[in-house]
Motif scaffolding. Structure first.
Motif, short mmCIF file in Angstrom:
data_model
loop_
_atom_site.label_atom_id
_atom_site.label_comp_id
_atom_site.label_asym_id
_atom_site.label_seq_id
_atom_site.Cartn_x
_atom_site.Cartn_y
_atom_site.Cartn_z
N ARG A 184 38.09 29.34 42.82
CA ARG A 184 39.36 28.64 42.65
C ARG A 184 40.33 29.44 41.80
NH1 ARG A 184 43.24 27.63 43.52
NH2 ARG A 184 44.52 25.76 43.49
N LEU A 185 39.82 30.03 40.72
CA LEU A 185 40.70 30.82 39.85
C LEU A 185 41.20 32.07 40.56
CD1 LEU A 185 38.89 30.55 36.38
CD2 LEU A 185 40.74 29.16 37.31
N ARG A 186 40.36 32.62 41.44
CA ARG A 186 40.80 33.77 42.24
C ARG A 186 41.98 33.37 43.11
NH1 ARG A 186 36.85 35.33 45.97
NH2 ARG A 186 35.17 34.58 44.66
N GLY A 187 41.89 32.16 43.67
CA GLY A 187 42.98 31.64 44.49
C GLY A 187 44.26 31.49 43.68
N CYS A 188 44.11 31.01 42.43
CA CYS A 188 45.28 30.84 41.56
C CYS A 188 45.92 32.20 41.29
CB CYS A 188 44.85 30.26 40.21
SG CYS A 188 44.44 28.51 40.24
N MET A 189 45.09 33.19 40.98
CA MET A 189 45.64 34.51 40.62
C MET A 189 46.33 35.13 41.83
SD MET A 189 42.73 36.10 38.11
CE MET A 189 43.77 37.40 37.50
N THR A 190 45.72 34.98 43.00
CA THR A 190 46.36 35.47 44.22
C THR A 190 47.68 34.73 44.42
OG1 THR A 190 44.16 35.72 45.12
CG2 THR A 190 45.97 35.94 46.66
N GLY A 191 47.70 33.46 44.06
CA GLY A 191 48.90 32.65 44.23
C GLY A 191 50.07 33.13 43.40
N VAL A 192 49.80 33.68 42.22
CA VAL A 192 50.91 34.24 41.44
C VAL A 192 51.04 35.73 41.69
CG1 VAL A 192 50.75 32.47 39.67
CG2 VAL A 192 49.53 34.62 39.35
N ARG A 193 50.38 36.18 42.76
CA ARG A 193 50.44 37.58 43.19
C ARG A 193 49.96 38.51 42.09
NH1 ARG A 193 56.35 37.46 45.99
NH2 ARG A 193 56.14 35.38 46.91
N ALA A 194 48.84 38.12 41.50
CA ALA A 194 48.15 38.99 40.54
C ALA A 194 46.88 39.49 41.19
CB ALA A 194 47.81 38.21 39.27
N GLU A 195 46.43 40.65 40.79
CA GLU A 195 45.16 41.18 41.28
C GLU A 195 44.06 40.39 40.58
OE1 GLU A 195 44.92 43.94 43.41
OE2 GLU A 195 42.75 43.57 43.51
N PRO A 196 43.22 39.67 41.31
CA PRO A 196 42.16 38.93 40.62
C PRO A 196 41.21 39.88 39.89
CG PRO A 196 42.38 38.20 42.90
CD PRO A 196 43.19 39.44 42.77
N PHE A 197 40.63 39.40 38.80
CA PHE A 197 39.65 40.22 38.07
C PHE A 197 38.51 40.59 39.03
CE2 PHE A 197 41.98 39.07 34.49
CZ PHE A 197 41.97 37.70 34.26
N ALA A 198 37.81 41.68 38.73
CA ALA A 198 36.63 42.06 39.51
C ALA A 198 35.58 40.97 39.38
CB ALA A 198 36.08 43.39 39.02
N ALA A 199 34.69 40.90 40.35
CA ALA A 199 33.71 39.80 40.40
C ALA A 199 32.86 39.71 39.14
CB ALA A 199 32.81 39.96 41.62
N ASP A 200 32.54 40.84 38.54
CA ASP A 200 31.65 40.82 37.37
C ASP A 200 32.42 40.94 36.05
OD1 ASP A 200 30.55 44.31 37.79
OD2 ASP A 200 32.53 43.36 37.71
N ASP A 201 33.75 40.73 36.09
CA ASP A 201 34.56 40.85 34.89
C ASP A 201 34.23 39.68 33.94
OD1 ASP A 201 36.72 40.91 32.99
OD2 ASP A 201 37.93 42.01 34.45
N PRO A 202 34.00 39.96 32.66
CA PRO A 202 33.73 38.87 31.70
C PRO A 202 34.88 37.88 31.57
CG PRO A 202 33.51 41.04 30.63
CD PRO A 202 33.90 41.30 32.04
N ALA A 203 36.08 38.26 32.03
CA ALA A 203 37.23 37.37 31.91
C ALA A 203 36.98 36.01 32.55
CB ALA A 203 38.46 38.02 32.54
N TRP A 204 36.25 35.96 33.67
CA TRP A 204 36.00 34.68 34.33
C TRP A 204 35.26 33.72 33.40
CZ3 TRP A 204 38.96 34.54 38.31
CH2 TRP A 204 39.10 35.62 39.20
N THR A 205 34.21 34.25 32.75
CA THR A 205 33.40 33.38 31.89
C THR A 205 34.18 33.00 30.63
OG1 THR A 205 31.55 34.67 32.72
CG2 THR A 205 31.08 33.13 30.96
#
Lengths: 227, 106
Positions: A184-205
């Motif tokens: 869902r957060l990846r969808g949000c980031m794409t929505g503001v036309r940002a490059e989503p963090f990499a899958a294993d990026d600690p930013a998600w957690t």
């Protein structure tokens, strides 16, 4: 500019995304014989019995995550992968991981989200909040600008939710599928036309940790249904 | 592994009762394209048959308009206890069966 962004905070009382759904969708989430997420809960129950019960006599608590485990901040999915090592880790959208996290989360449905209290997590919490308030993407929007500042108003006809994570993993009608918070957060980031963090990026957690504090007091709704 | 959930309330002889079924299936409608623009082929459940003690009690034909993880609820009235068989069949040889033992409530 930064000072103004820091002033944004949820002024309104906490409101789960459930309350902004139509009565039909609310009924769908509340009826276990119709809630599609229950299919993953049942699958998770079966998987837990087959693969986890040899060590875990009782299913462990899901609501204490994200937490420090083996010296690292982990969410429930990462902790499950750590348990399974050296087996190859499941990606965040792997059906098995969605099933197990749905099963474990569902057991605590109705209990309240608790704010992280561990003193060792305070630095991570601040970092998660910084990410939440950080303008990103081509549109230079932060999570806070919409979900703290504009929650309750509309974007393109849809109500802007406060953006809590109390129902994940969630069955999203737009996906016709179960999905993780990261999806869902990846969808949000794409929505503001940002490059989503990499899958294993600690930013998600880190974000998940902050969202837990931000949504503390809301009931756990796993498996939630969302449009 | 395909999952299905069948919920049935208390059953009494010759009294209408609701059967609620939920099947895990992507119900790919054949109209979507992947990120390379290639059409994703149709993969749906096409028919559902419900048999009680071998006799066809209820059936349905599904089309591509049905959403993923289809929820189907229907009413039955049964004269006796026995075995209910629910069969889903679809594209690419898809087949799933649930057996439910019907026992009367007091």
């Amino acid at each position: 500019m930064t000072a103004w962004l820091l002033m944004l905070a949820l002024a309104a009382p906490l409101r789960s995304g459930l309350e902004d759904m139509s009565p039909a969708l609310q009924a769908l989430q509340r009826d276990d014989s119709q809630n599609p997420g229950m299919l993953w809960v049942r699958q998770g129950e079966h998987l837990f019995g087959a693969q986890c019960q040899r060590c875990h006599a009782q299913p462990p608590s899901a609501k204490r995550f994200p937490a420090l485990s083996e010296g690292k901040l982990m969410n429930l999915g990462q902790r499950i992968n750590a348990c399974r090592a050296p087996a190859p880790a499941w990606g965040s959208e792997a059906p098995e991981l969605l099933a197990l996290t749905a099963f474990l989360g569902h057991r605590e449905r109705g209990q309240l989200v608790e704010a992280p209290k561990d003193a060792a997590l305070q630095a991570d919490l601040r970092e998660g909040e910084r990410l939440f308030r950080q303008p990103m993407g081509q549109l230079g929007l932060s999570c806070a600008q919409c979900h703290d500042g504009q929650a309750g108003r509309r974007l393109g006809g849809s109500v802007i939710l406060q953006g809590h994570a109390n129902g994940y993993p969630v069955y999203r009608l737009a996906w016709q599928d179960m999905g993780s918070l990261q999806r869902r957060l990846r969808g949000c980031m794409t929505g503001v036309r940002a490059e989503p963090f990499a899958a294993d990026d600690p930013a998600w957690t880190l974000l998940e940790l902050y969202l837990k504090q931000r949504g503390a007091g809301l009931p756990i709704e796993v498996p939630a249904v969302r449009p | 592994m395909t999952r299905a959930i069948v919920n049935i309330g208390p059953v009494r002889a010759n009294q209408a009762f609701e059967v609620r079924t939920l099947l895990q299936h992507p119900m790919e409608n054949g109209q979507r394209s992947d990120e390379n623009g290639k059409r994703i082929p149709r993969r749906i459940v096409t028919e559902v048959e419900v048999r009680f003690e071998g006799e066809l009690a209820w059936s349905a034909m599904l089309g591509p308009g049905i959403a993923a993880n289809p929820y189907l609820a229907f009413w039955l009235s049964l004269p006796s206890e026995g075995e209910l068989l629910i069969d889903w069949r679809g594209d690419e040889g898809f087949s799933h069966r649930e057996r439910v033992a019907i026992r009367f409530a007091p």
